[in-house]
Design an enzyme around this catalytic site. Structure first.
Site, PDB file in Angstrom:
ATOM      1  N   ALA A  36       0.866  -1.191   0.000  1.00  0.00           N
ATOM      2  CA  ALA A  36       0.000   0.000   0.000  1.00  0.00           C
ATOM      3  C   ALA A  36       0.900   1.238   0.000  1.00  0.00           C
ATOM      4  CB  ALA A  36      -0.953  -0.003   1.191  1.00  0.00           C
ATOM      5  N   LEU A  37       1.796   1.246  -0.951  1.00  0.00           N
ATOM      6  CA  LEU A  37       2.903   2.205  -0.922  1.00  0.00           C
ATOM      7  C   LEU A  37       2.473   3.625  -1.291  1.00  0.00           C
ATOM      8  CD1 LEU A  37       5.695   0.001  -2.550  1.00  0.00           C
ATOM      9  CD2 LEU A  37       4.990   0.164  -0.143  1.00  0.00           C
ATOM     10  N   HIS A  41       7.172   5.684   1.270  1.00  0.00           N
ATOM     11  CA  HIS A  41       7.918   4.493   0.859  1.00  0.00           C
ATOM     12  C   HIS A  41       8.806   4.812  -0.342  1.00  0.00           C
ATOM     13  CE1 HIS A  41       4.093   2.810   2.630  1.00  0.00           C
ATOM     14  NE2 HIS A  41       4.979   2.134   3.329  1.00  0.00           N
ATOM     15  N   ASP A 175       8.124   5.741  11.889  1.00  0.00           N
ATOM     16  CA  ASP A 175       7.896   4.727  12.927  1.00  0.00           C
ATOM     17  C   ASP A 175       9.107   4.716  13.853  1.00  0.00           C
ATOM     18  OD1 ASP A 175       5.325   3.280  11.958  1.00  0.00           O
ATOM     19  OD2 ASP A 175       6.539   3.556  10.176  1.00  0.00           O
ATOM     20  N   LEU A 209       2.433  10.978   5.912  1.00  0.00           N
ATOM     21  CA  LEU A 209       1.821   9.983   5.028  1.00  0.00           C
ATOM     22  C   LEU A 209       1.789   8.627   5.737  1.00  0.00           C
ATOM     23  CD1 LEU A 209       3.305  10.786   1.501  1.00  0.00           C
ATOM     24  CD2 LEU A 209       1.316  11.765   2.653  1.00  0.00           C
ATOM     25  N   SER A 210       0.671   7.921   5.572  1.00  0.00           N
ATOM     26  CA  SER A 210       0.521   6.595   6.159  1.00  0.00           C
ATOM     27  C   SER A 210      -0.492   5.814   5.339  1.00  0.00           C
ATOM     28  CB  SER A 210       0.013   6.714   7.604  1.00  0.00           C
ATOM     29  OG  SER A 210      -0.521   5.475   8.024  1.00  0.00           O
TER      30      SER A 210
HETATM   31  P1  AMP Z   1       4.942   0.089   6.378  1.00  0.00           P
HETATM   32  O1  AMP Z   1       4.690  -0.405   4.996  1.00  0.00           O
HETATM   33  O2  AMP Z   1       3.903   1.037   6.882  1.00  0.00           O
HETATM   34  O3  AMP Z   1       5.319  -0.989   7.329  1.00  0.00           O
HETATM   35  O4  AMP Z   1       6.234   0.993   6.260  1.00  0.00           O
HETATM   36  C1  AMP Z   1       7.396   0.534   5.624  1.00  0.00           C
HETATM   37  C2  AMP Z   1       8.499   1.510   5.861  1.00  0.00           C
HETATM   38  O5  AMP Z   1       8.126   2.789   5.339  1.00  0.00           O
HETATM   39  C3  AMP Z   1       8.792   1.731   7.356  1.00  0.00           C
HETATM   40  O6  AMP Z   1      10.187   1.786   7.550  1.00  0.00           O
HETATM   41  C4  AMP Z   1       8.126   3.035   7.629  1.00  0.00           C
HETATM   42  O7  AMP Z   1       8.720   3.745   8.702  1.00  0.00           O
HETATM   43  C5  AMP Z   1       8.321   3.771   6.320  1.00  0.00           C
HETATM   44  N1  AMP Z   1       7.342   4.854   6.183  1.00  0.00           N
HETATM   45  C6  AMP Z   1       6.002   4.773   6.333  1.00  0.00           C
HETATM   46  N2  AMP Z   1       5.436   5.989   6.197  1.00  0.00           N
HETATM   47  C7  AMP Z   1       6.451   6.863   5.964  1.00  0.00           C
HETATM   48  C8  AMP Z   1       6.525   8.281   5.753  1.00  0.00           C
HETATM   49  N3  AMP Z   1       5.435   9.033   5.749  1.00  0.00           N
HETATM   50  N4  AMP Z   1       7.738   8.827   5.555  1.00  0.00           N
HETATM   51  C9  AMP Z   1       8.865   8.062   5.571  1.00  0.00           C
HETATM   52  N5  AMP Z   1       8.867   6.732   5.758  1.00  0.00           N
HETATM   53  C10 AMP Z   1       7.678   6.138   5.962  1.00  0.00           C
END
Ligand code: AMP
Length: 309
Positions: A36-37, A41, A175, A209-210
């Site tokens: 869900a990039l 990401h 995170d 962003l999330s």
């Molecule tokens: P996730 O897919 O949410 O587990 O995130 C994968 C990686 O992307 C993790 O290392 C997160 O910290 C990083 N990440 C998620 N959101 C952001 C963001 N807004 N800015 C920078 N890195 C992010």
């Protein structure tokens, strides 16, 4: 698309060895994600591509780190779009294994214990989350080890980078507790990898962003902006060498009825212990991390800003 999808550890070993040989590469980067990039990401991927000859992004929604099955089930899965985003950044390989590939015997009996640092903040409301997250990060770091499929035990015998290829893995500052714990695991258990932290990417209005933001209604998204506003307030005060006055920033968040604050504090980035004394009447000095978590509508949001003064 130049990017290649692999789904098993064996394929990943073969393909990364092939790419390292083909490119005469001397470094490999790993970007672990749950898919869900978004642009956050993409920043991780871009940084990895800038710094390494071969880059692998993993996409795996790890059941071990989800408390509730519903949360796991509704986690967005968008492989096609994810591949396009990673391809545009120049990532070479996407490793998207099945749950059976990663946990062939069901849930693993032996796991990483995240320890004391995992009991507070995010860990307090998500018991077992960091044990599950670190267990899968440990496995992913092993899967992504460069040159495991090369002859000579991964040692590189030709090209400019003779010797073992450098290995780096990329994690978001977003995170922050996870980043601290991954760094501790790698240091405490001697993982041969360099952990690279990438700054948080935000939308123009400040919201970090999330992948979970898509579950916010328009009104909730607007309300959620108070999190980054409160963090920015602390950042401005730290930069101006003023007392942080955490309480007034906290009142700002609590004045927003759609936001249920869980925690808001300033901590030491390595120990995650509160730096309470630093935040009251005296100007903030040193290095800290302002961290916040809140429920906005159905979504739990986290954010943080590093403070330096
Ligand atoms: P996730 O897919 O949410 O587990 O995130 C994968 C990686 O992307 C993790 O290392 C997160 O910290 C990083 N990440 C998620 N959101 C952001 C963001 N807004 N800015 C920078 N890195 C992010």
């Amino acid at each position: 698309m130049a990017i290649k999808l692999v789904t098993t550890a064996a394929q990943l070993r073969t393909e990364s060895a092939r790419l390292l040989t083909e490119k005469q590469g001397s470094s490999q980067g790993l970007v672990p994600t749950m898919g869900a990039l978004h642009e956050g990401h993409a920043r991780l991927a871009r940084t990895a591509v800038e710094q390494n000859d071969v880059v692998v992004a993993s996409i795996f929604v790890n059941p071990l780190q989800f408390g509730e099955a519903v949360d796991l089930d509704r986690y967005p899965r968008t492989l096609e779009a994810d591949m396009e985003l990673l391809d545009a950044e120049g990532v070479d390989l996407v490793f998207a294994p099945s749950v059976e590939e990663v946990y062939p015997g069901g849930e693993p009996l032996v796991r990483v214990t995240a320890g004391r640092l995992a009991e507070k903040w995010e860990g307090a409301s998500r018991p077992g989350h960091f044990d599950g997250a670190l267990t899968v990060v440990a496995k992913l770091l092993h899967y992504g080890f460069p040159g495991a499929g090369l002859s000579g035990g991964g040692a590189f015998v030709t090209g400019a980078g003779a010797g073992l290829p450098a290995y780096r893995a990329y994690f978001g500052q977003k995170d922050a507790q996870q980043l601290t714990l991954v760094r501790r695991m790698v240091a405490d258990l001697n993982f041969p990898v360099e952990i690279v932290a990438v700054p948080t990417v935000r939308s123009a209005d400040g919201l970090a962003l999330s992948s979970r933001n898509r579950f916010l209604s328009g009104e909730e998204r607007e309300a959620a902006l108070v999190l980054s506003r409160a963090l920015r307030l602390l950042e401005e005060r730290a930069n101006a060498h003023e007392p942080l006055d955490l309480e007034s920033a906290q009142s700002l968040v609590e004045s927003q009825p759609l936001v249920g604050l869980d925690y808001f504090d300033v901590v030491d980035p390595d120990t995650l212990e509160p730096l309470a004394e630093n935040c009251k009447e005296t100007p903030f000095r040193g290095e800290g991390l302002a961290i916040i978590a809140a429920k906005v509508g159905p979504v739990r949001l986290i954010d943080n800003v590093p403070l330096n003064s």
